[in-house]
Design an enzyme around this catalytic site. Structure first.
Site, PDB file in Angstrom:
ATOM      1  NE  ARG A  28      -3.717  -0.946   2.346  1.00 51.18           N
ATOM      2  CZ  ARG A  28      -4.104  -1.267   3.581  1.00 51.18           C
ATOM      3  NH1 ARG A  28      -4.235  -0.323   4.490  1.00 51.18           N
ATOM      4  NH2 ARG A  28      -4.390  -2.501   3.897  1.00 51.18           N
ATOM      5  NE  ARG A  32      -7.263   5.827   3.700  1.00 46.05           N
ATOM      6  CZ  ARG A  32      -7.928   5.562   4.820  1.00 46.05           C
ATOM      7  NH1 ARG A  32      -8.545   6.538   5.471  1.00 46.05           N
ATOM      8  NH2 ARG A  32      -7.991   4.341   5.292  1.00 46.05           N
ATOM      9  NE  ARG A  41     -10.698   8.252  -1.852  1.00 46.64           N
ATOM     10  CZ  ARG A  41     -11.160   7.442  -0.937  1.00 46.64           C
ATOM     11  NH1 ARG A  41     -10.334   6.651  -0.303  1.00 46.64           N
ATOM     12  NH2 ARG A  41     -12.439   7.370  -0.681  1.00 46.64           N
ATOM     13  CG  ASP A  78     -10.128  -2.572  -3.847  1.00 50.81           C
ATOM     14  OD1 ASP A  78      -9.648  -2.035  -2.832  1.00 50.81           O
ATOM     15  OD2 ASP A  78     -10.988  -3.481  -3.787  1.00 50.81           O
TER      16      ASP A  78
END
Lengths: 356, 356
Positions: A28, A32, A41, A78
C-alpha cells in the site's frame, strides 16, 4: 517499445539470485499516508473513480517512487475489481470498508457469475498497467496483483468486511459444493486477470490472501490454498505469465508456509508474527520470502525504525531470496519521512550485511 | 461451607489425569446469544452495571448451565475491570467496544496507577465469585479469569479497541522503560486479582491474552509472555492460588506454545488456526490444551457442527489433557440450540473415543 530494466534487484531477489543490496517496497505504498495521494484521490471523487481512471491510477502508483528509493512499483488498484466487474456493485462508504450491493448467497447468485472479459470489463486495469510501464521507463519493475479466490469469496458472500467472515465460512460448511463452484469461477477469473496484467506489462505478480489466516488448517487447504495453487498452475501454462515470479501472501498463515511453497510460486509474503529465520527453515530454501516488519513500527521514532529494520534483515541473514516489506499494508497516519528512513536503512544496512 | 464437587472432569483434564469423557465449556458462554442473558442485561441497564451487580452477574453465569450440560462455569465479568478500578473510566458505547475516559499515555499517567484493592475497589467481582460458588453448589467448577497484562495495556494506552493497537505498540518501541513500568504494575494487579478470586472460591484461573498475537515473536516474549509468566509465578507462591490450574490463552500465538508451556501453567488455550495434533507435539505433553473449534462453525447446520466437533476431538486423540472449547468467544447471532448440539456431541463422541 519499453526501456530495459535499470533496477532489477526485486526480480533477482525473487529468483533467489545473489544481490548486493536487499530490495524493498511497501504494501500500500501508494496510499493515504501521502498528502499527494489524498489530493489526487480528492480530484477523482471516490476510491473506485481513482482506481478506474488509468491516468490517475498511474499518477498515484508513481507518487511514492518520487519520494523514496523503492525497488518496485505496484499497480494502484483494489483487490475487489474482479467481483465489481462481475456485477456485484462495489462501493466504499466514507471511513468504512468495501460494500457490495449484490452479495452472493444462493446457487442462482453463484451460477450467474462469469469470468469477466479482461480487455473490456477490466480494461481500465490493463490500461493502467500499460501506462505505468511506459511512465516507469524501466526504472523499477511493476508488480501486478489480485485478491486470492478465497479472499474475493469472503467479501462476495459476506457483502462487506467482517471480523470473522462467518457467512462465507457458513457457505463452505453448509454447501461446500456451492463454495467450490464459486471458488472455481474465481480461480479462473484471477488466472485470466493476472495473465492479462502480464500481457499488459506487469513484471511480477502477487496474490493477496488477506483472509486465509481466518481458516482452520484443513479449511485453509480446501478453500484457500487449493485455489491459489490452481491460479499458479494456470499462470505457469501461459506464455505471457510463465516467466513472471508469483508471490503468494496469506496473512496469519505462518503455519502453512511449507505447503504454500509447494505450489510452484517464486516467493511468499510473510507477516511479522513469525521470525524470518523460522520462515526460511520452514520453506527450506525453495522460495524467496517477502517481509516482514510490523507496520506499527512506522509509528515509532526513526532510531527505532532503523533498529527494527536491521533486526528483520538480520533475521533473514546474508542469504539470497529476501525482499524487504512490511508484514501488512502501511496505515494512513504514518509520517512519510518514516518511510524514507525505512527504505534508506534497508539499502544501507543490507549492503553492509551482504558485503560481509 | 461449600458442597464437594460433583463433576470434576474439567479439573482432572487440566491436571492431565485420565477421564472417560472430554469436558467442555464455551468462551463467552454467558453472553448475548442467549435471550435470557439479553433480558437480564436490559434489566441491568448497561454491560458494566451487569458486571458490577453480583446477583445479576451470578444469574447470567448460571444461565448457560441451565440449558446445556457444560462442565464448567466461568465468572461473568469483563477483562477490563482492573483498569476500570484504577480509575480509567470504562464504558461500552452501544454497538461499540470498550472505551476509557482516561487513556494512559505519559509517564505521569503510568505513575499515577496503583494496584487496586481487591476487597474494596473490586469487591463486586469477589462477591460474584462467592455467590456463584454458593449457587453452583458443587455442580461444576468455577473458572475465574483476568485479561493479561499486555492485553490490559493495549486497551489502556489505546483508550479503546483497535485493529492493530499501534499506539500501545508505539509506547513499547519509543519508551520501553515506560511500557515495562506499566506492565509491571499490571502484572502485580493481575496476580493480586486472581489470588483474590481464588480466595473467594474460583477453582481454576484463566488469563486472556487477546492481543498477544499482534506482536512479533521478540515483542511477544518481551511485552506479553514475560508478564504472564510473572503472574503464574505469583500465583504459585500463594497459598490460595497455588493448587489451582492456570490456563493461558494468547490468541493467534500458535507459534509460541512451547514457550508458553514453560511458564508453569497447567494448560494453554489454542485457537482454531492450528491443528491440536501439532499443538500437542509443540507442548510435548507438558500441559493440557483447551480448544479449538472455529466459533464460526456454530453458524453451520447441526450435522456439520457434529462433524467438526468430532474432527477436533480426533485431532487431540485419546490422550489425557483435553478440554473442549471454541477457539474464541461465541458470537451473538448463534442459535442456542447449536450450542446444545456441540456440548452433547463432545460428550457422546469423546466417551466413545475414550472407551476404545
Amino acid at each position: 517499445m519499453v526501456s530495459p530494466l535499470k533496477n532489477d534487484r526485486l526480480l533477482r531477489a525473487l529468483r533467489r539470485e545473489p544481490i548486493d543490496t536487499t530490495p524493498v517496497w511497501v504494501m500500500r505504498q501508494a496510499g493515504r499516508y501521502l498528502p499527494e495521494y489524498r489530493t489526487t484521490r480528492a480530484k477523482a471523487g471516490s476510491f473506485m473513480a481513482l482506481a478506474q481512471n488509468p491516468e490517475l491510477a498511474c499518477e498515484v502508483t508513481l507518487q511514492p517512487l518520487r519520494r523514496f528509493e523503492l525497488d518496485a512499483a505496484i499497480l494502484f488498484s483494489d483487490i475487489l475489481t474482479i467481483p465489481d466487474a462481475m456485477g456485484l456493485g462495489l462501493s466504499f462508504a466514507q471511513g468504512e470498508g468495501p460494500q457490495f450491493a449484490h452479495p452472493v448467497r444462493s446457487r442462482a447468485d453463484v451460477e450467474r457469475l462469469g469470468v469477466p472479459d479482461m480487455e473490456s470489463e477490466l480494461r481500465y486495469v490493463m490500461d493502467a498497467v500499460r501506462l505505468i510501464r511506459h511512465e516507469l521507463d524501466g526504472r523499477v519493475p511493476l508488480i501486478g496483483f489480485s485478491g486470492s479466490p478465497w479472499t474475493l469469496a469472503c467479501y462476495m458472500v459476506e457483502g462487506q468486511g467482517s471480523r470473522d467472515f462467518a457467512t462465507a465460512k457458513a457457505m463452505c460448511w453448509n454447501d461446500p459444493a456451492l463454495a467450490h463452484t464459486l471458488l472455481d469461477t474465481l480461480a479462473k477469473s484471477v488466472g485470466a486477470y493476472l495473465i492479462a496484467q502480464a500481457a499488459a506489462g506487469a513484471q511480477a505478480l502477487m496474490i493477496f490472501d488477506t483472509w486465509g489466516g481466518l481458516l482452520s488448517p484443513a479449511a485453509y487447504r480446501e478453500f484457500s490454498l487449493r485455489y491459489m495453487a490452481r491460479v499458479v498452475e494456470t499462470l505457469k501454462a501461459d506464455a505471457h505469465a510463465r516467466d513472471l515470479p508469483v508471490i503468494l501472501f496469506s496473512k496469519g498463515a505462518g503455519a502453512h508456509l511449507a505447503e504454500m511453497a509447494a505450489t510452484g510460486c517464486a516467493a511468499l509474503g510473510v507477516d511479522w508474527t513469525i521470525d524470518l529465520a523460522d520462515a526460511r527453515r520452514a520453506v527450506n530454501g525453495k522460495v524467496a520470502l517477502q517481509g516482514n516488519l510490523d507496520p506499527a513500527v512506522l509509528r515509532a521514532s526513526p532510531e527505532i525504525i532503523r533498529r527494527e529494520v536491521r533486526n528483520v534483515l538480520d533475521s533473514y541473514g546474508n542469504h539470497p531470496g529476501h525482499v524487504f516489506n512490511l508484514g501488512h499494508g502501511i496505515t494512513p497516519e504514518v509520517d512519510p519521512e518514516h518511510v524514507k528512513v525505512l527504505v534508506d536503512e534497508v539499502h544501507s544496512y543490507s549492503h553492509q550485511l551482504r558485503s560481509r
